[in-house]
Scaffold this active site. Structure first.
Site, PDB file in Angstrom:
ATOM      1  N   LYS A 168      47.515  56.346  52.630  1.00 25.40           N
ATOM      2  CA  LYS A 168      47.799  54.926  52.397  1.00 25.40           C
ATOM      3  C   LYS A 168      49.373  54.751  52.508  1.00 25.40           C
ATOM      4  CE  LYS A 168      43.524  54.213  50.005  1.00 25.40           C
ATOM      5  NZ  LYS A 168      42.751  53.415  50.895  1.00 25.40           N
ATOM      6  N   CYS A 169      50.059  55.285  53.469  1.00 25.44           N
ATOM      7  CA  CYS A 169      51.575  55.213  53.451  1.00 25.44           C
ATOM      8  C   CYS A 169      52.202  54.248  54.642  1.00 25.44           C
ATOM      9  CB  CYS A 169      52.311  56.539  53.373  1.00 25.44           C
ATOM     10  SG  CYS A 169      53.873  56.690  53.428  1.00 25.44           S
ATOM     11  N   GLY A 170      53.096  53.917  54.720  1.00 28.33           N
ATOM     12  CA  GLY A 170      53.829  53.134  55.792  1.00 28.33           C
ATOM     13  C   GLY A 170      54.088  54.367  56.869  1.00 28.33           C
TER      14      GLY A 170
END
Length: 198
Positions: free
Chosen positions: A72-74
Protein backbone atom coordinates in the site's frame (compact mmCIF):
# COMPACT_ATOMS: atom_id res chain seq x y z
CA UNK A 1 58.91 -28.35 47.45
CA UNK A 2 56.78 -29.08 44.37
CA UNK A 3 56.73 -32.62 42.98
CA UNK A 4 57.17 -33.35 39.28
CA UNK A 5 53.51 -34.29 39.05
CA UNK A 6 52.40 -30.99 40.58
CA UNK A 7 54.63 -29.05 38.21
CA UNK A 8 53.07 -30.87 35.24
CA UNK A 9 49.56 -30.05 36.43
CA UNK A 10 50.43 -26.36 36.84
CA UNK A 11 52.09 -26.16 33.43
CA UNK A 12 49.10 -27.90 31.84
CA UNK A 13 46.71 -25.50 33.54
CA UNK A 14 48.79 -22.56 32.33
CA UNK A 15 48.64 -23.77 28.71
CA UNK A 16 44.87 -24.20 28.91
CA UNK A 17 44.47 -20.72 30.40
CA UNK A 18 46.63 -19.20 27.67
CA UNK A 19 44.60 -20.93 24.95
CA UNK A 20 41.38 -19.71 26.53
CA UNK A 21 42.66 -16.14 26.57
CA UNK A 22 43.67 -16.39 22.89
CA UNK A 23 40.23 -17.73 21.97
CA UNK A 24 38.48 -14.93 23.81
CA UNK A 25 40.73 -12.38 22.15
CA UNK A 26 39.80 -13.73 18.73
CA UNK A 27 36.08 -13.78 19.48
CA UNK A 28 35.94 -10.42 21.23
CA UNK A 29 38.23 -8.28 19.11
CA UNK A 30 37.07 -4.69 18.93
CA UNK A 31 36.57 -4.85 15.15
CA UNK A 32 34.18 -7.79 15.47
CA UNK A 33 36.05 -9.59 12.68
CA UNK A 34 35.69 -13.01 14.27
CA UNK A 35 31.91 -12.84 14.53
CA UNK A 36 30.73 -10.79 11.53
CA UNK A 37 29.18 -12.73 8.63
CA UNK A 38 31.44 -13.21 5.64
CA UNK A 39 28.55 -12.86 3.21
CA UNK A 40 25.23 -11.07 2.83
CA UNK A 41 23.77 -14.52 2.20
CA UNK A 42 25.13 -16.07 5.41
CA UNK A 43 21.67 -16.07 6.98
CA UNK A 44 18.67 -18.32 7.37
CA UNK A 45 15.27 -16.71 6.84
CA UNK A 46 11.71 -17.99 6.71
CA UNK A 47 9.63 -18.34 3.59
CA UNK A 48 5.97 -17.42 3.47
CA UNK A 49 5.02 -20.85 4.77
CA UNK A 50 7.26 -20.46 7.81
CA UNK A 51 9.96 -22.86 6.62
CA UNK A 52 13.65 -22.08 7.10
CA UNK A 53 15.57 -21.08 3.98
CA UNK A 54 19.36 -20.88 3.98
CA UNK A 55 20.10 -18.07 1.56
CA UNK A 56 23.63 -19.24 0.75
CA UNK A 57 22.24 -22.60 -0.38
CA UNK A 58 19.22 -21.27 -2.24
CA UNK A 59 21.14 -18.59 -4.12
CA UNK A 60 24.55 -20.20 -4.55
CA UNK A 61 26.28 -18.71 -7.61
CA UNK A 62 23.48 -16.21 -8.26
CA UNK A 63 23.26 -12.45 -8.25
CA UNK A 64 20.58 -11.47 -5.73
CA UNK A 65 18.47 -8.33 -5.43
CA UNK A 66 17.03 -8.00 -1.93
CA UNK A 67 14.06 -5.64 -1.54
CA UNK A 68 11.79 -4.67 1.36
CA UNK A 69 8.33 -4.54 -0.16
CA UNK A 70 4.87 -3.24 0.77
CA UNK A 71 1.41 -3.43 -0.80
CA UNK A 72 0.00 0.00 0.00
CA UNK A 73 2.89 2.31 -0.81
CA UNK A 74 3.44 4.94 -3.47
CA UNK A 75 6.34 2.75 -4.64
CA UNK A 76 4.24 -0.45 -4.79
CA UNK A 77 4.12 -0.10 -8.58
CA UNK A 78 7.80 -1.08 -8.50
CA UNK A 79 6.60 -4.65 -8.17
CA UNK A 80 5.99 -4.44 -11.94
CA UNK A 81 9.56 -3.35 -12.59
CA UNK A 82 10.95 -6.03 -10.29
CA UNK A 83 8.91 -8.68 -12.08
CA UNK A 84 10.24 -7.40 -15.41
CA UNK A 85 13.80 -7.75 -14.11
CA UNK A 86 12.95 -11.28 -13.00
CA UNK A 87 11.57 -12.17 -16.43
CA UNK A 88 14.58 -10.71 -18.21
CA UNK A 89 17.44 -11.92 -16.03
CA UNK A 90 16.34 -14.96 -13.99
CA UNK A 91 17.52 -17.34 -16.71
CA UNK A 92 20.91 -15.59 -16.63
CA UNK A 93 21.30 -16.04 -12.88
CA UNK A 94 19.42 -13.20 -11.14
CA UNK A 95 17.25 -13.93 -8.12
CA UNK A 96 14.96 -11.36 -6.54
CA UNK A 97 14.09 -11.76 -2.86
CA UNK A 98 11.18 -9.69 -1.56
CA UNK A 99 10.78 -9.17 2.19
CA UNK A 100 7.43 -7.62 3.18
CA UNK A 101 7.72 -5.05 5.96
CA UNK A 102 5.09 -3.01 7.81
CA UNK A 103 7.45 -0.52 9.50
CA UNK A 104 6.90 2.39 7.11
CA UNK A 105 3.51 4.02 7.39
CA UNK A 106 1.84 0.68 8.19
CA UNK A 107 1.77 0.02 4.45
CA UNK A 108 2.05 -3.78 4.63
CA UNK A 109 -0.69 -4.72 7.14
CA UNK A 110 -1.70 -8.09 5.66
CA UNK A 111 -0.55 -11.57 6.54
CA UNK A 112 1.66 -13.61 4.22
CA UNK A 113 -1.29 -15.19 2.40
CA UNK A 114 -2.87 -11.80 1.71
CA UNK A 115 0.45 -10.37 0.54
CA UNK A 116 1.11 -13.24 -1.83
CA UNK A 117 -2.40 -13.10 -3.30
CA UNK A 118 -2.05 -9.34 -3.86
CA UNK A 119 1.35 -9.67 -5.54
CA UNK A 120 0.25 -12.49 -7.81
CA UNK A 121 -3.12 -11.01 -8.80
CA UNK A 122 -2.03 -7.38 -9.19
CA UNK A 123 1.51 -7.74 -10.59
CA UNK A 124 1.84 -11.43 -11.57
CA UNK A 125 4.86 -11.69 -9.27
CA UNK A 126 6.85 -14.88 -9.74
CA UNK A 127 10.04 -13.99 -7.87
CA UNK A 128 10.68 -15.14 -4.31
CA UNK A 129 8.73 -13.62 -1.44
CA UNK A 130 9.61 -14.30 2.18
CA UNK A 131 8.06 -13.96 5.62
CA UNK A 132 7.14 -10.44 6.75
CA UNK A 133 9.94 -8.94 8.85
CA UNK A 134 11.26 -5.81 10.52
CA UNK A 135 14.19 -4.22 8.72
CA UNK A 136 15.10 -1.61 11.36
CA UNK A 137 15.38 -1.59 15.14
CA UNK A 138 16.06 -4.19 17.81
CA UNK A 139 13.71 -6.73 16.21
CA UNK A 140 15.15 -6.34 12.72
CA UNK A 141 15.98 -9.49 10.81
CA UNK A 142 19.67 -10.43 11.22
CA UNK A 143 19.92 -10.23 7.42
CA UNK A 144 18.89 -6.58 7.50
CA UNK A 145 21.05 -5.79 10.49
CA UNK A 146 23.93 -6.91 8.30
CA UNK A 147 22.74 -5.09 5.16
CA UNK A 148 22.35 -1.80 7.05
CA UNK A 149 25.42 -2.25 9.26
CA UNK A 150 28.81 -0.59 9.22
CA UNK A 151 30.72 -3.54 7.75
CA UNK A 152 29.14 -3.53 4.28
CA UNK A 153 31.43 -2.44 1.41
CA UNK A 154 29.27 0.44 0.15
CA UNK A 155 29.24 4.13 1.06
CA UNK A 156 25.48 4.31 1.67
CA UNK A 157 25.03 2.76 5.11
CA UNK A 158 22.48 3.00 7.88
CA UNK A 159 18.81 2.23 8.45
CA UNK A 160 16.29 1.60 5.71
CA UNK A 161 14.34 4.82 5.15
CA UNK A 162 11.28 3.51 3.31
CA UNK A 163 9.72 0.67 1.34
CA UNK A 164 11.40 -0.71 -1.79
CA UNK A 165 15.02 -0.08 -0.93
CA UNK A 166 17.19 -2.48 -2.90
CA UNK A 167 20.46 -4.26 -2.14
CA UNK A 168 22.40 -5.86 -4.99
CA UNK A 169 24.46 -8.87 -3.95
CA UNK A 170 27.12 -10.43 -6.18
CA UNK A 171 27.72 -14.10 -6.90
CA UNK A 172 30.29 -14.15 -4.09
CA UNK A 173 27.69 -13.00 -1.56
CA UNK A 174 29.19 -9.52 -1.20
CA UNK A 175 27.07 -6.38 -1.46
CA UNK A 176 27.70 -4.49 -4.69
CA UNK A 177 25.34 -1.56 -4.31
CA UNK A 178 22.40 -0.12 -2.40
CA UNK A 179 19.57 1.79 -4.02
CA UNK A 180 17.07 3.93 -2.11
CA UNK A 181 13.35 3.75 -2.82
CA UNK A 182 13.27 6.37 -5.59
CA UNK A 183 15.55 4.32 -7.84
CA UNK A 184 13.34 2.31 -10.18
CA UNK A 185 14.18 -1.33 -10.95
CA UNK A 186 14.87 -0.56 -14.61
CA UNK A 187 17.54 1.96 -13.57
CA UNK A 188 19.72 -0.76 -12.06
CA UNK A 189 19.57 -3.15 -15.02
CA UNK A 190 23.10 -2.22 -16.14
CA UNK A 191 24.49 -2.97 -12.67
CA UNK A 192 22.73 -6.33 -12.71
CA UNK A 193 24.16 -7.13 -16.14
CA UNK A 194 27.65 -6.23 -14.94
CA UNK A 195 27.28 -8.45 -11.86
CA UNK A 196 25.98 -11.34 -13.95
CA UNK A 197 28.96 -11.02 -16.31
CA UNK A 198 31.50 -11.59 -13.51
Amino acid sequence: MMTGKAKTVLVGAGVIAALAVMHLANVCRGDGAASKPASALAFTVKDMEGKDVTLADKYAGKVVLIVNVASKCGFTRQYKGLQELHEQYAVKGLAIAGFPCNQFGGQEPGDNKTIREFCESKFAVKFDLFDKIDVNGDKASPLYKYLTGENVPVADKGPVKWNFEKFLIGKDGQMIARYRSGIKPAQIAKDIEAALAK
